[in-house]
Scaffold this active site. Structure first.
Site, PDB file in Angstrom:
ATOM      1  N   TYR A 145       0.829  -1.202   0.000  1.00 46.33           N
ATOM      2  CA  TYR A 145       0.000   0.000   0.000  1.00 46.33           C
ATOM      3  C   TYR A 145       0.870   1.261   0.000  1.00 46.33           C
ATOM      4  CZ  TYR A 145      -3.250   3.562   1.752  1.00 46.33           C
ATOM      5  OH  TYR A 145      -3.984   4.707   1.925  1.00 46.33           O
ATOM      6  N   LYS A 149       1.227   4.137  -2.967  1.00 47.69           N
ATOM      7  CA  LYS A 149       1.039   5.571  -2.745  1.00 47.69           C
ATOM      8  C   LYS A 149       2.275   6.358  -3.199  1.00 47.69           C
ATOM      9  CE  LYS A 149      -3.065   6.331  -0.932  1.00 47.69           C
ATOM     10  NZ  LYS A 149      -4.044   7.201  -1.644  1.00 47.69           N
ATOM     11  N   ASN A 174      -3.407   8.717  10.342  1.00 46.97           N
ATOM     12  CA  ASN A 174      -4.637   7.914  10.388  1.00 46.97           C
ATOM     13  C   ASN A 174      -5.828   8.859  10.526  1.00 46.97           C
ATOM     14  OD1 ASN A 174      -3.163   5.589  10.231  1.00 46.97           O
ATOM     15  ND2 ASN A 174      -3.201   5.166  12.416  1.00 46.97           N
ATOM     16  N   VAL A 184      -8.981   0.640  12.982  1.00 47.54           N
ATOM     17  CA  VAL A 184      -8.950   0.010  14.296  1.00 47.54           C
ATOM     18  C   VAL A 184     -10.198   0.326  15.124  1.00 47.54           C
ATOM     19  CG1 VAL A 184      -7.590   1.902  15.328  1.00 47.54           C
ATOM     20  CG2 VAL A 184      -7.517  -0.373  16.351  1.00 47.54           C
ATOM     21  N   PHE A 188     -12.799  -2.486  16.368  1.00 48.32           N
ATOM     22  CA  PHE A 188     -13.034  -2.742  17.796  1.00 48.32           C
ATOM     23  C   PHE A 188     -14.528  -2.678  18.130  1.00 48.32           C
ATOM     24  CE2 PHE A 188      -8.601  -1.313  19.523  1.00 48.32           C
ATOM     25  CZ  PHE A 188      -8.067  -2.506  19.078  1.00 48.32           C
ATOM     26  N   THR A 206       1.195  -2.090  21.819  1.00 45.67           N
ATOM     27  CA  THR A 206       2.043  -0.918  22.061  1.00 45.67           C
ATOM     28  C   THR A 206       2.232  -0.071  20.798  1.00 45.67           C
ATOM     29  OG1 THR A 206       4.125  -2.064  21.552  1.00 45.67           O
ATOM     30  CG2 THR A 206       3.313  -2.195  23.837  1.00 45.67           C
ATOM     31  N   GLN A 207       1.645  -0.513  19.673  1.00 47.67           N
ATOM     32  CA  GLN A 207       1.737   0.299  18.460  1.00 47.67           C
ATOM     33  C   GLN A 207       1.220   1.702  18.784  1.00 47.67           C
ATOM     34  OE1 GLN A 207       0.068  -2.714  18.848  1.00 47.67           O
ATOM     35  NE2 GLN A 207      -0.458  -3.502  16.828  1.00 47.67           N
ATOM     36  N   ARG A 275       3.985  -5.873  15.615  1.00 46.63           N
ATOM     37  CA  ARG A 275       3.138  -5.200  14.628  1.00 46.63           C
ATOM     38  C   ARG A 275       1.811  -5.956  14.503  1.00 46.63           C
ATOM     39  NH1 ARG A 275       6.905  -2.124  11.408  1.00 46.63           N
ATOM     40  NH2 ARG A 275       9.022  -2.933  11.684  1.00 46.63           N
TER      41      ARG A 275
END
Length: 316
Positions: A145, A149, A174, A184, A188, A206-207, A275
């Site tokens: 991706y 771009k 984001n 995300v 969720f 922890t990202q 990740r």
């Protein structure tokens, strides 16, 4: 202005269309409705300054028709899903690089003066400098991706300098908010609606990344575009993001709190040191000093943007 918005029925695109229409511009939208929906544009469908073309930008003839008599193109059409790259690189090529190539070719024989393109923070890859400025390099995307771009950015720059139009490229953090249908927060909420007792979190939690509300995004794009028009640059690049960042675990806590739930968090452990998936940039925060120098700044920080987005999506 007479404006074309590609991908204008999608998440960011429809918010941009709303603002352009409110400002009195003539707006044409080109969208194949694969990710967007006409529901996002329903308030404008019968308006005299609004036109909708349903079409796939992989067809050059459709793109040629769409750019006729247009002064400015906001090119937002793309497949927005980073994770698809590992499964379907050809689709990411077609829906990011090929459609941009078709648009640029159509613009060669048109009256288009400006192209505004929404690129992505993923072009930076795992940056050694955080916050990451626009002049950071070399650019080394770690996802297909991000590579797509970056390829689109390069094509735009080459065409702009060769065929004498001007291009403004935004590298977005984001982007979140009402009408978003991936990412995300969206994931969720859907997971907790199915199972309020447990929430799977991809990666180690922890990202840490920067999030920008779509209202701040659209305001930033239009404000900086006016600034760009007064400059002498043929091509220019701006990061749009926030000065702060937030972890995936903290996002999970906000979503749970807003849904009045106390689920058990289950971390998958992820890949490559925690990740969420192959190609996931674990730490991302863009420098927005260049954008702020034009007089723009986000009204909502990452935490406030996340909380507002959760509330917006829970209402929808």
């Amino acid at each position: 202005m007479k404006v074309l918005v590609t991908g204008g029925a999608g998440f960011i695109g429809s918010h941009l269309v709303d603002r352009l229409m409110e400002l009195g511009h003539e707006v044409r939208v080109l969208d194949d409705l694969s990710a967007g929906t006409l529901d996002n544009l329903r308030r404008w469908v019968d308006h005299e300054r609004f036109e909708f073309i349903k079409g796939d930008m992989r067809d050059p003839k459709i793109v040629e028709e769409a750019v006729k008599d247009v002064e400015v193109v906001f090119h937002l059409a793309a497949n927005p899903e980073v994770r698809i790259g590992s499964q379907s690189p050809e689709l990411l090529y077609e829906t990011n690089v090929l459609i941009t190539y078709n648009l640029l070719n159509a613009m060669r024989g048109s009256n288009v003066e400006y192209l505004v393109f929404t690129s992505s923070s993923t072009v930076y890859g795992d940056a050694d400098v955080i916050p990451t400025p626009e002049d950071y390099g070399p650019l080394e995307p770690i996802s297909v991706y991000g590579g797509a771009k970056l390829a689109a950015e390069a094509l735009i720059s080459g065409y702009a300098h060769t065929f004498e139009f001007r291009a403004l490229i935004f590298r977005l953090a984001n982007i979140i908010g009402e009408r978003s249908n991936h990412g995300v927060i969206y994931d969720f909420i859907n997971k907790l609606r199915k199972n309020p007792e447990e929430l799977e979190i991809l990666g180690d939690g922890t990202q840490r990344k920067s999030y920008l509300h779509v209202s701040d995004t659209v305001e930033g794009m239009l404000h900086i575009f006016e600034h760009f028009k007064r400059s002498e640059k043929t091509v220019d690049f701006y990061n749009l993001g926030n000065d702060d960042w937030i972890t995936v675990k903290e996002i999970a806590e906000i979503v749970s709190e807003e849904m009045s739930l106390r689920p058990r968090f289950v971390f998958t452990g992820g890949v490559d040191g925690g990740r969420g998936w192959k190609g996931d940039v674990k730490f991302m925060r863009l420098s927005i000093e260049k954008a702020k120098a034009t007089g723009w700044r986000p009204r909502l920080n990452s935490y406030d943007a996340v909380r507002r987005t959760v509330r917006e999506l829970l209402k929808s």
